[in-house]
Write a protein that holds these residues in place. Structure first.
Motif, short mmCIF file in Angstrom:
data_model
loop_
_atom_site.label_atom_id
_atom_site.label_comp_id
_atom_site.label_asym_id
_atom_site.label_seq_id
_atom_site.Cartn_x
_atom_site.Cartn_y
_atom_site.Cartn_z
N ALA A 1 1.60 -4.73 -0.79
CA ALA A 1 1.44 -5.72 0.27
C ALA A 1 1.22 -7.12 -0.31
N ARG A 2 0.72 -7.20 -1.53
CA ARG A 2 0.50 -8.48 -2.18
C ARG A 2 1.62 -8.86 -3.15
N GLY A 3 2.67 -8.06 -3.17
CA GLY A 3 3.82 -8.37 -4.01
C GLY A 3 3.58 -8.13 -5.49
N PHE B 1 5.57 0.94 -10.04
CA PHE B 1 4.93 -0.20 -10.70
C PHE B 1 5.24 -0.21 -12.19
N ASP B 2 5.25 -1.42 -12.77
CA ASP B 2 5.39 -1.61 -14.22
C ASP B 2 3.97 -1.53 -14.78
N LEU B 3 3.68 -0.48 -15.54
CA LEU B 3 2.32 -0.18 -15.97
C LEU B 3 2.10 -0.41 -17.45
N MET C 1 -9.69 9.35 -5.56
CA MET C 1 -9.00 10.50 -4.97
C MET C 1 -7.56 10.08 -4.63
N THR C 2 -6.68 11.06 -4.45
CA THR C 2 -5.26 10.78 -4.22
C THR C 2 -5.06 9.81 -3.06
N ALA C 3 -5.74 10.03 -1.94
CA ALA C 3 -5.60 9.13 -0.79
C ALA C 3 -6.00 7.70 -1.15
N ASP C 4 -7.05 7.56 -1.97
CA ASP C 4 -7.50 6.23 -2.42
C ASP C 4 -6.45 5.56 -3.30
N LEU C 5 -5.83 6.35 -4.16
CA LEU C 5 -4.82 5.80 -5.08
C LEU C 5 -3.57 5.38 -4.32
N LEU C 6 -3.22 6.13 -3.29
CA LEU C 6 -2.08 5.74 -2.44
C LEU C 6 -2.41 4.47 -1.67
N GLU C 7 -3.67 4.34 -1.23
CA GLU C 7 -4.10 3.11 -0.56
C GLU C 7 -4.04 1.93 -1.52
N LEU C 8 -4.45 2.15 -2.78
CA LEU C 8 -4.36 1.11 -3.81
C LEU C 8 -2.92 0.67 -3.99
N ALA C 9 -2.00 1.63 -4.11
CA ALA C 9 -0.57 1.30 -4.29
C ALA C 9 -0.06 0.47 -3.11
N ALA C 10 -0.41 0.87 -1.89
CA ALA C 10 0.03 0.12 -0.70
C ALA C 10 -0.56 -1.28 -0.69
N TRP C 11 -1.83 -1.41 -1.08
CA TRP C 11 -2.50 -2.71 -1.13
C TRP C 11 -1.82 -3.63 -2.13
N LEU C 12 -1.48 -3.09 -3.31
CA LEU C 12 -0.79 -3.88 -4.33
C LEU C 12 0.60 -4.31 -3.85
N VAL D 1 -15.26 7.73 -10.65
CA VAL D 1 -15.24 7.77 -9.19
C VAL D 1 -14.80 6.47 -8.53
N SER D 2 -14.55 5.43 -9.33
CA SER D 2 -14.12 4.17 -8.71
C SER D 2 -13.23 3.36 -9.65
N ILE D 3 -12.49 2.45 -9.04
CA ILE D 3 -11.60 1.56 -9.78
C ILE D 3 -11.88 0.13 -9.31
N ALA D 4 -12.25 -0.73 -10.23
CA ALA D 4 -12.40 -2.15 -9.93
C ALA D 4 -11.04 -2.79 -10.11
N VAL D 5 -10.60 -3.53 -9.09
CA VAL D 5 -9.25 -4.09 -9.06
C VAL D 5 -9.31 -5.60 -8.89
N CYS D 6 -8.50 -6.30 -9.67
CA CYS D 6 -8.36 -7.74 -9.49
C CYS D 6 -6.88 -8.10 -9.47
N VAL D 7 -6.44 -8.71 -8.39
CA VAL D 7 -5.07 -9.19 -8.24
C VAL D 7 -5.09 -10.69 -8.53
N VAL D 8 -4.15 -11.14 -9.35
CA VAL D 8 -4.02 -12.56 -9.69
C VAL D 8 -2.65 -13.03 -9.22
N ILE D 9 -2.66 -14.07 -8.39
CA ILE D 9 -1.41 -14.63 -7.87
C ILE D 9 -1.42 -16.13 -8.13
N THR D 10 -0.35 -16.61 -8.78
CA THR D 10 -0.22 -18.04 -9.06
C THR D 10 0.90 -18.60 -8.19
#
Length: 142
Positions: free
Chosen positions: A53-55, A80-82, A40-51, A16-25
């Motif tokens: 937005a951070r390049g 994304f490259d997965l 849920m699909t809407a959450d995953l689309l929000e995740l994609a947009a969030w990623l 039911v959840s995804i813990a996410v960590c973005v690392v930028i150097t």
């Protein structure tokens, strides 16, 4: 240690959840940003947009079971490259364990190119298991 990806992400995926960590150097300094998303699909689309937005382009994920599949499908469609990591190979060192710490560990390993590739889409978009084809791995196909 040499940095392979200046911008990358680690995901620890659950039912039911995804813990996410973005690392930028930038300029030799590494910044981490963490967040939790639903599955849920809407959450995953929000995740994609969030990623985006951070390049972020490079994403490593770890999941026990099949919970990674919808995440993979959405992020793959978003370009994304997965990389799917074997949960046993990226376990955090013993001690206090949290999903957020796991996502940070995965992101750190991925940033340095230290996550073994369990499963990855090919250039044609079809999927293939890693070379050892061990059916016990989450990414192996029957």
């Amino acid at each position: 240690m040499r940095i392979l990806y200046e911008r990358c992400c680690g995901l620890d995926i659950h039912k039911v959840s995804i813990a996410v960590c973005v690392v930028i150097t930038r300029d030799g300094k590494t910044e981490e940003e963490t967040r939790r998303f639903g599955t849920m699909t809407a959450d995953l689309l929000e995740l994609a947009a969030w990623l985006k937005a951070r390049g972020i382009q490079h994403v490593a994920m770890e999941s026990t079971g099949v919970y990674w599949k919808p995440v993979w499908n959405i992020l793959e469609a978003e370009g994304f490259d997965l990389l799917l990591a074997n949960a046993q190979e990226v376990k955090i060192v013993p001690g206090r364990k949290t999903d957020q710490k796991d996502s940070q560990w995965i992101a750190d390993l991925h940033q340095h190119g230290l996550v073994a590739q369990e499963f990855r889409a090919t250039e044609t978009g079809s999927r293939s298991a890693r070379s050892d084809q061990n059916p016990g791995h989450a990414g192996a196909r029957p």
